[in-house]
Scaffold this motif. Structure first.
Motif, PDB file in Angstrom:
ATOM      1  N   HIS A 178      15.656   0.793 -60.468  1.00  0.00           N
ATOM      2  CA  HIS A 178      14.502  -0.074 -60.190  1.00  0.00           C
ATOM      3  C   HIS A 178      13.317   0.773 -59.745  1.00  0.00           C
ATOM      4  CE1 HIS A 178      17.463  -3.582 -59.151  1.00  0.00           C
ATOM      5  NE2 HIS A 178      17.515  -3.204 -60.408  1.00  0.00           N
ATOM      6  N   GLU A 190      19.232  -7.752 -59.623  1.00  0.00           N
ATOM      7  CA  GLU A 190      19.293  -8.202 -58.227  1.00  0.00           C
ATOM      8  C   GLU A 190      20.202  -9.423 -58.097  1.00  0.00           C
ATOM      9  OE1 GLU A 190      18.336  -6.083 -56.372  1.00  0.00           O
ATOM     10  OE2 GLU A 190      16.304  -5.357 -56.717  1.00  0.00           O
ATOM     11  N   HIS A 198      23.626  -8.275 -57.708  1.00  0.00           N
ATOM     12  CA  HIS A 198      23.831  -7.740 -56.355  1.00  0.00           C
ATOM     13  C   HIS A 198      24.044  -8.867 -55.357  1.00  0.00           C
ATOM     14  CE1 HIS A 198      21.154  -4.110 -57.669  1.00  0.00           C
ATOM     15  NE2 HIS A 198      22.317  -4.150 -58.298  1.00  0.00           N
ATOM     16  N   GLU A 230      19.447   0.477 -57.836  1.00  0.00           N
ATOM     17  CA  GLU A 230      18.217   0.522 -57.027  1.00  0.00           C
ATOM     18  C   GLU A 230      17.395   1.752 -57.408  1.00  0.00           C
ATOM     19  OE1 GLU A 230      17.934  -2.209 -55.972  1.00  0.00           O
ATOM     20  OE2 GLU A 230      19.665  -2.991 -54.910  1.00  0.00           O
ATOM     21  N   ASP A 265      19.083  -8.877 -50.956  1.00  0.00           N
ATOM     22  CA  ASP A 265      18.850  -9.025 -52.403  1.00  0.00           C
ATOM     23  C   ASP A 265      18.474 -10.469 -52.718  1.00  0.00           C
ATOM     24  OD1 ASP A 265      20.850  -6.538 -52.270  1.00  0.00           O
ATOM     25  OD2 ASP A 265      19.715  -6.405 -54.128  1.00  0.00           O
ATOM     26  N   LYS A 314      25.619  -0.412 -57.552  1.00  0.00           N
ATOM     27  CA  LYS A 314      24.467  -1.101 -56.971  1.00  0.00           C
ATOM     28  C   LYS A 314      23.402  -0.103 -56.522  1.00  0.00           C
ATOM     29  CE  LYS A 314      22.519  -4.050 -53.647  1.00  0.00           C
ATOM     30  NZ  LYS A 314      22.380  -4.567 -52.323  1.00  0.00           N
TER      31      LYS A 314
HETATM   32 FE   FE2 Z   1      19.386  -4.896 -55.331  1.00  0.00          FE
END
Ligand code: FE2
Ligand code: FE2
Lengths: 316, 238
Positions: free
Chosen positions: A83, A163, A166, A80, A134, A76
């Protein structure tokens, strides 16, 4: 330049028509300066939130209580970072480099989501972040998949997919705790108590106080108002909390049959403004940790650049 | 706790502990691309650890409920991250070793063959990542060169242990693996304009000590952090 050339007016008409037709503006297209700067500000803030958001969760990687959970959490936090990469790239298509944006983050000239200024005190916070933070991010970001700026919209499609993983993983973590020992259940409830209100603040100030909303809506950067999205999120969470066997810390939560929505209590906007100003529990810690990583990494980035220069390769 | 005697245990411990150390980088990496790359390697190693430890018993019992002296990992992998150069040097030494060992095991009828066969590709990537960074840092700036040299020197003393025979893996040609390892490391370091260390690699604490359950001081602290939550809730499910 103060005079407006006729071709400028024609370009503006093309831009307006593209937005009105719900088509995408692409990097090479002409766009108003204010549209560009609004997007840069929003994408940068989003990118910064992704990388600052790694910290509260990374706080638990080394203490994850099972190897399965450890793998999920590491993946996770890695997502991020990914992202952050897509979003900085989207900002680069608008002519602003990652270095420039990081500089603005480190010097406090650009912000990140205030939610990450709250601490992760127990393992259950990892679950509460996944479920609520999230979850709120998805509610905010799904409409951005239709944002008028192409590269941002496309980045959001990828981001939202991850997301939602998550969010489900966080929910499942909390469910396991809620159904576990008394101590685990209490840990889950405590985390939800602490994260609920800050999650509602993630949608930003109420509509009548939101500074940039109207113009962003007209440009189709934004599609729904802060309050609309907040309501949508509350409506999603109430039945989920019940399924988790946990309560939400709001005695005013009541179903309004007429409106078809859950009514909720007053949000403490004074707290929101304080955290935004820099007085939250972790503002100082988050930003100094980020600066420290950047400063300590300077020699590495310099070495990569020097090596690339010697050997004629791109440094990244 | 039931622990099956299998070489999967020491190899699983290597992967588990190095993965943990790499996980400590999250949020601290020198550049965003390295947040992703280091996490990738950590996740691959954790995946290997889970398969290997499961051959020896319950993965969580083994990871969270053993005492320090029961861990069989190499001392190399438990060494603290240090600066980025230390992390890269540790990875170069370890991944080069792991790639050679897994390549060998994949071609045997050992119970480890399936895992080794699947993992060789990812391990080759780990080695390449460390190799590329060794070149950049060694042949980068004066500062990076100094740091990289210091790192390869400092960790050199933990490399003799890599080629001490492991119980249950008697058929592995350890001496030949060592020669290949030394040749590869020499080639990377020379290409990076670095000097191959000459310090001792054997001694009371550097010859198979980790495999016998003798570890270095930072390891106990690492385990304390890793095991604390799990041990605080005996019998709980996570
Ligand atoms: Fe996330
Ligand atoms: Fe994200």
């Amino acid at each position: 330049m103060t005079t407006i050339a006729p071709e400028e007016t024609a370009r503006e008409a093309v831009f307006d028509a593209t937005v009105a037709a719900d088509e995408r503006i692409e990097p090479r297209d002409w766009m108003p300066d204010a549209y560009r700067s609004t997007l840069v500000r929003q994408i940068a803030q989003h990118a910064h939130s992704e990388i600052i958001g790694m910290q509260p969760e990374a706080n638990w990687i080394t203490r994850a209580p099972s190897l399965r959970r450890k793998a999920i959490l590491m993946a996770k936090v890695q997502d991020e970072a990914g992202h952050g990469l897509y979003l900085y790239s989207a900002a680069e298509t608008l002519g602003t480099s990652r270095d420039e944006l990081l500089d603005k983050l480190h010097s406090g000239r650009q912000k990140y989501s205030s939610i990450f200024n709250y601490p992760t005190l127990t393992w259950a916070d990892v679950g509460a972040i996944g479920w609520l933070v999230d979850g709120a991010a998805i509610t905010n970001q799904v409409p951005l998949c239709r944002c008028s700026y192409g590269p941002y919209a496309r980045a959001m499609v990828r981001v939202c997919k991850e997301e939602s993983f998550h969010q489900r993983q966080g929910y499942e973590l909390l469910l396991t705790l809620s159904r576990g020992t008394d101590a685990q259940h209490a840990m889950a409830q405590d985390a939800v108590n602490r994260w609920w209100w800050p999650s509602l603040m993630m949608f930003g100030p109420p509509d009548d106080e939101s500074a940039h909303s109207a113009q962003s809506m007209a440009w189709k950067i934004k599609r729904h108002s802060n309050d609309e999205l907040r309501q949508r999120f509350v409506d999603i969470c109430v039945p989920q909390a019940e399924a988790l066997g946990l309560t939400l810390p709001d005695p005013d939560l009541t179903w309004n049959d007429e409106r078809g929505h859950w009514e909720f209590g007053a949000i403490d906007w004074a707290e929101f403004r304080e955290v935004l100003k820099g007085n939250g529990p972790c503002n100082e810690q988050r930003i100094s940790r980020r600066r420290q990583a950047h400063e300590e990494g300077a020699w590495v980035r310099e070495a990569a650049a020097a090596h690339a220069a010697k050997h004629g390769k791109a440094s990244r | 706790m039931n622990i099956t005697a299998t070489p999967a245990l020491p190899l699983g411990d290597d992967a588990l502990i190095l993965s943990h150390r790499l996980g400590e980088w999250a949020g601290h990496a020198p550049v965003l691309e390295e947040e992703v790359a280091l996490a990738n390697i950590a996740l691959d190693l954790l995946g290997q650890a889970r398969i290997l430890l499961s051959l020896a018993g319950d993965e969580d019992e083994l990871a969270y409920l053993r005492e320090e002296r029961q861990f069989r990992n190499l001392q190399l992998v438990e060494q603290p991250n240090g600066d980025f150069a230390h992390t890269i040097a540790r990875q170069l030494y370890f991944s080069t070793y792991q790639e050679l060992l897994f390549n060998h095991l994949a071609a045997t009828d050992s119970e480890l063959a399936p895992l080794a066969g699947k993992a060789v590709k990812e391990v080759a990537y780990h080695r390449d990542h460390a190799h590329q960074w060794t070149l950049r840092l060694g042949d980068g700036t004066d500062e990076s060169r100094t740091r990289m040299q210091r790192a390869v020197d400092a960790l050199w003393r933990y490399t003799g242990e890599l080629f001490e025979p492991v119980e249950g893996l008697e058929t592995v040609p350890w001496a030949a693996l060592h020669d290949s390892w030394a040749a590869r490391i020499t080639s990377t370091l020379e290409q990076a304009t670095l000097t191959v260390p000459e310090g001792p690699r054997h001694g009371a604490w550097t010859a198979g000590a980790g495999r016998q359950g003798l570890h270095t001081e930072p390891f106990g602290r690492m385990l304390a952090e890793m095991q604390h939550l799990h041990r605080s809730h005996p019998g709980a499910t996570w």
